[in-house]
Design an enzyme around this catalytic site. Structure first.
Site, PDB file in Angstrom:
ATOM      1  N   HIS A 126       7.351  -7.495  -2.162  1.00 37.21           N
ATOM      2  CA  HIS A 126       7.376  -6.880  -0.806  1.00 37.21           C
ATOM      3  C   HIS A 126       8.299  -7.290   0.072  1.00 37.21           C
ATOM      4  O   HIS A 126       8.302  -6.861   1.325  1.00 37.21           O
ATOM      5  CB  HIS A 126       6.004  -6.855  -0.213  1.00 37.21           C
ATOM      6  CG  HIS A 126       4.866  -6.492  -0.938  1.00 37.21           C
ATOM      7  ND1 HIS A 126       4.804  -5.081  -1.559  1.00 37.21           N
ATOM      8  CD2 HIS A 126       3.237  -6.811  -0.999  1.00 37.21           C
ATOM      9  CE1 HIS A 126       3.811  -4.837  -1.960  1.00 37.21           C
ATOM     10  NE2 HIS A 126       3.005  -5.899  -1.815  1.00 37.21           N
ATOM     11  N   LYS A 161       0.663  -1.053   0.069  1.00 36.30           N
ATOM     12  CA  LYS A 161      -0.023   0.038  -0.037  1.00 36.30           C
ATOM     13  C   LYS A 161       0.925   1.072  -0.177  1.00 36.30           C
ATOM     14  O   LYS A 161       0.454   2.399   0.572  1.00 36.30           O
ATOM     15  CB  LYS A 161      -1.031   0.172   1.224  1.00 36.30           C
ATOM     16  CG  LYS A 161      -1.818  -1.234   1.441  1.00 36.30           C
ATOM     17  CD  LYS A 161      -2.427  -1.943   0.170  1.00 36.30           C
ATOM     18  CE  LYS A 161      -3.284  -0.997  -0.802  1.00 36.30           C
ATOM     19  NZ  LYS A 161      -3.562  -1.859  -2.084  1.00 36.30           N
ATOM     20  N   SER A 162       1.876   1.209  -0.735  1.00 35.84           N
ATOM     21  CA  SER A 162       2.839   2.352  -0.856  1.00 35.84           C
ATOM     22  C   SER A 162       2.711   2.950  -1.985  1.00 35.84           C
ATOM     23  O   SER A 162       3.696   4.043  -2.578  1.00 35.84           O
ATOM     24  CB  SER A 162       4.324   2.200  -0.372  1.00 35.84           C
ATOM     25  OG  SER A 162       4.636   1.265  -1.137  1.00 35.84           O
ATOM     26  N   GLY A 163       1.905   2.482  -3.099  1.00 42.43           N
ATOM     27  CA  GLY A 163       1.825   2.950  -4.374  1.00 42.43           C
ATOM     28  C   GLY A 163       2.274   1.806  -5.438  1.00 42.43           C
ATOM     29  O   GLY A 163       2.891   2.176  -6.449  1.00 42.43           O
ATOM     30  N   GLY A 201      -5.569   6.884  -3.211  1.00 44.57           N
ATOM     31  CA  GLY A 201      -4.499   7.367  -2.440  1.00 44.57           C
ATOM     32  C   GLY A 201      -4.555   8.674  -1.637  1.00 44.57           C
ATOM     33  O   GLY A 201      -3.798   9.298  -1.515  1.00 44.57           O
ATOM     34  N   THR A 222       0.941  -0.652  -7.289  1.00 44.00           N
ATOM     35  CA  THR A 222       0.261  -0.737  -8.365  1.00 44.00           C
ATOM     36  C   THR A 222       0.541   0.523  -9.580  1.00 44.00           C
ATOM     37  O   THR A 222       0.944   0.123 -10.604  1.00 44.00           O
ATOM     38  CB  THR A 222      -1.325  -0.743  -8.266  1.00 44.00           C
ATOM     39  OG1 THR A 222      -1.641  -1.682  -7.312  1.00 44.00           O
ATOM     40  CG2 THR A 222      -2.141  -0.934  -9.482  1.00 44.00           C
ATOM     41  N   TRP A 223       0.510   1.739  -9.097  1.00 39.27           N
ATOM     42  CA  TRP A 223       1.065   2.617  -9.879  1.00 39.27           C
ATOM     43  C   TRP A 223       2.475   2.476 -10.206  1.00 39.27           C
ATOM     44  O   TRP A 223       2.784   2.805 -11.564  1.00 39.27           O
ATOM     45  CB  TRP A 223       0.697   4.094  -9.187  1.00 39.27           C
ATOM     46  CG  TRP A 223       0.823   5.243  -9.986  1.00 39.27           C
ATOM     47  CD1 TRP A 223       0.588   5.275 -11.395  1.00 39.27           C
ATOM     48  CD2 TRP A 223       1.125   6.573  -9.579  1.00 39.27           C
ATOM     49  NE1 TRP A 223       0.987   6.452 -11.980  1.00 39.27           N
ATOM     50  CE2 TRP A 223       1.024   7.195 -10.883  1.00 39.27           C
ATOM     51  CE3 TRP A 223       1.298   7.095  -8.335  1.00 39.27           C
ATOM     52  CZ2 TRP A 223       1.488   8.727 -10.878  1.00 39.27           C
ATOM     53  CZ3 TRP A 223       1.415   8.613  -8.357  1.00 39.27           C
ATOM     54  CH2 TRP A 223       1.583   9.260  -9.292  1.00 39.27           C
ATOM     55  N   ARG A 276      -7.069   2.356  -5.602  1.00 44.80           N
ATOM     56  CA  ARG A 276      -7.824   3.575  -4.853  1.00 44.80           C
ATOM     57  C   ARG A 276      -7.024   4.766  -5.172  1.00 44.80           C
ATOM     58  O   ARG A 276      -5.776   4.922  -5.401  1.00 44.80           O
ATOM     59  CB  ARG A 276      -7.562   3.015  -3.404  1.00 44.80           C
ATOM     60  CG  ARG A 276      -8.171   2.007  -3.085  1.00 44.80           C
ATOM     61  CD  ARG A 276      -8.148   1.564  -1.475  1.00 44.80           C
ATOM     62  NE  ARG A 276      -8.764   2.684  -0.513  1.00 44.80           N
ATOM     63  CZ  ARG A 276      -9.980   2.984  -0.218  1.00 44.80           C
ATOM     64  NH1 ARG A 276     -10.805   1.950  -0.618  1.00 44.80           N
ATOM     65  NH2 ARG A 276     -10.443   3.901   0.512  1.00 44.80           N
ATOM     66  N   ARG A 307       6.898   5.357   1.228  1.00 47.47           N
ATOM     67  CA  ARG A 307       5.605   6.445   1.467  1.00 47.47           C
ATOM     68  C   ARG A 307       5.743   6.636   2.944  1.00 47.47           C
ATOM     69  O   ARG A 307       6.209   5.693   3.794  1.00 47.47           O
ATOM     70  CB  ARG A 307       4.557   5.587   0.887  1.00 47.47           C
ATOM     71  CG  ARG A 307       3.189   6.329   0.942  1.00 47.47           C
ATOM     72  CD  ARG A 307       2.117   5.863   0.574  1.00 47.47           C
ATOM     73  NE  ARG A 307       0.952   6.629   0.290  1.00 47.47           N
ATOM     74  CZ  ARG A 307      -0.249   6.549  -0.044  1.00 47.47           C
ATOM     75  NH1 ARG A 307      -0.366   5.221  -0.485  1.00 47.47           N
ATOM     76  NH2 ARG A 307      -1.342   7.020  -0.290  1.00 47.47           N
TER      77      ARG A 307
END
Length: 283
Positions: A141, A78-80, A278, A82-83, A276, A163
């Site tokens: 990860h 969840k630190s980006g 973000g 996917t982007w 999401r 992040r």
């Protein structure tokens, strides 16, 4: 009757079947605590894994062989992630796919194009990379200590995205609550916070990115692609290739694609769970 965490009706990410003697022996010798999503978290090499993830970690450490030129995208959840996958995939493959209207990202979920190394090795000893359609671009990860030794010994490259820890935890907490079974309820915020510590070191071969910089100045952050082995030419700079890639990989564009609204990963997570904006709403 199988235990609840071994039920075949559970999604893959909740399964806790110990499929190898190596995993069973290791579990008996390492610290275990209550899990966020699955029932247990296993502490291994300073990092916490579900039983299922640990199977993949051990297998890739033992069998994966990195090659010079491989690119690893290293992120905490969840630190980006996917982007970052979308942007780097589009950047390094821009010669192969010059038309943004006929790009693989428009018809394939990001995580099927850039695979999670440790997740791909779950239940496997060997992966066939001979038919790898694109450049060997992999994500993980895992902290540096847990990456297969071949990664350290090869001339591969690592892109590390970090992040703000508070934002990372908040989004991870929300994400894991979505993955939990309905009858398990939401995970305790305080309980999860106590067990969320993560760390990552990096060698000289890492390109360091901050999510906040990537979000505020994406054009500046992704302009320097020489590290990836594919620097922008003067002609590409003048023709606005980077602007096209940023538009292709924008949240508005990819989150609204049918392929990212429906379907699941092989492990059971819904595609839409990874898209999401973000941004945190103030409680």
């Amino acid at each position: 009757m199988p235990r609840p965490e071994q039920s075949p009706s559970l999604p893959g990410y909740l399964q806790e079947n110990e499929t190898s003697e190596e995993v069973r022996d290791l579990i008996g010798s390492i610290p275990t605590e209550k899990g966020w999503v699955a029932n247990h978290l296993r502490q291994y090499q300073g990092f916490k894994h579900t039983t299922r993830q640990l199977q993949g970690v051990l297998a890739c450490q033992k069998h994966f062989q990195a090659q010079d030129g491989d690119i690893f995208l290293v992120t905490t959840p969840k630190s980006g992630s996917t982007w970052l996958k979308e942007m780097v995939f589009a950047l390094v493959n821009r010669v192969s796919f010059p038309n943004p209207k006929k790009h693989p990202l428009l018809t394939n979920n990001t995580h099927t194009l850039v695979l999670f190394l440790e997740m791909e090795y779950i239940g496997k000893e060997q992966l066939d990379f001979t038919n790898f359609t694109f450049l060997r671009l992999l994500s993980t990860h895992l902290p540096l200590l847990s990456l297969p030794k071949f990664v350290e010994d090869s001339d591969c490259k690592l892109v590390y995205l970090c992040r703000n820890p508070k934002d990372t935890f908040m989004f991870f907490w929300r994400f894991t609550n979505k993955l939990r079974l309905v009858n398990r309820g939401a995970g305790s915020f305080e309980e999860n916070l106590k067990s969320s510590g993560r760390d990552l070191e990096w060698p000289r071969r890492i390109f360091f990115l901050k999510y906040e910089d990537m979000k505020n100045e994406p054009k500046v952050q992704f302009k320097e692609t020489e590290f990836l082995g594919c620097p922008f030419s003067l002609e590409e700079g003048k023709s606005g290739v980077l602007d096209e890639i940023l538009e292709l990989c924008s949240f508005e564009n990819l989150s609204n694609l049918e392929v990212n609204k429906i379907g699941r990963l092989p492990s059971g997570e819904e595609h839409q769970a990874f898209f999401r904006r973000g941004e945190l709403a103030i409680p």
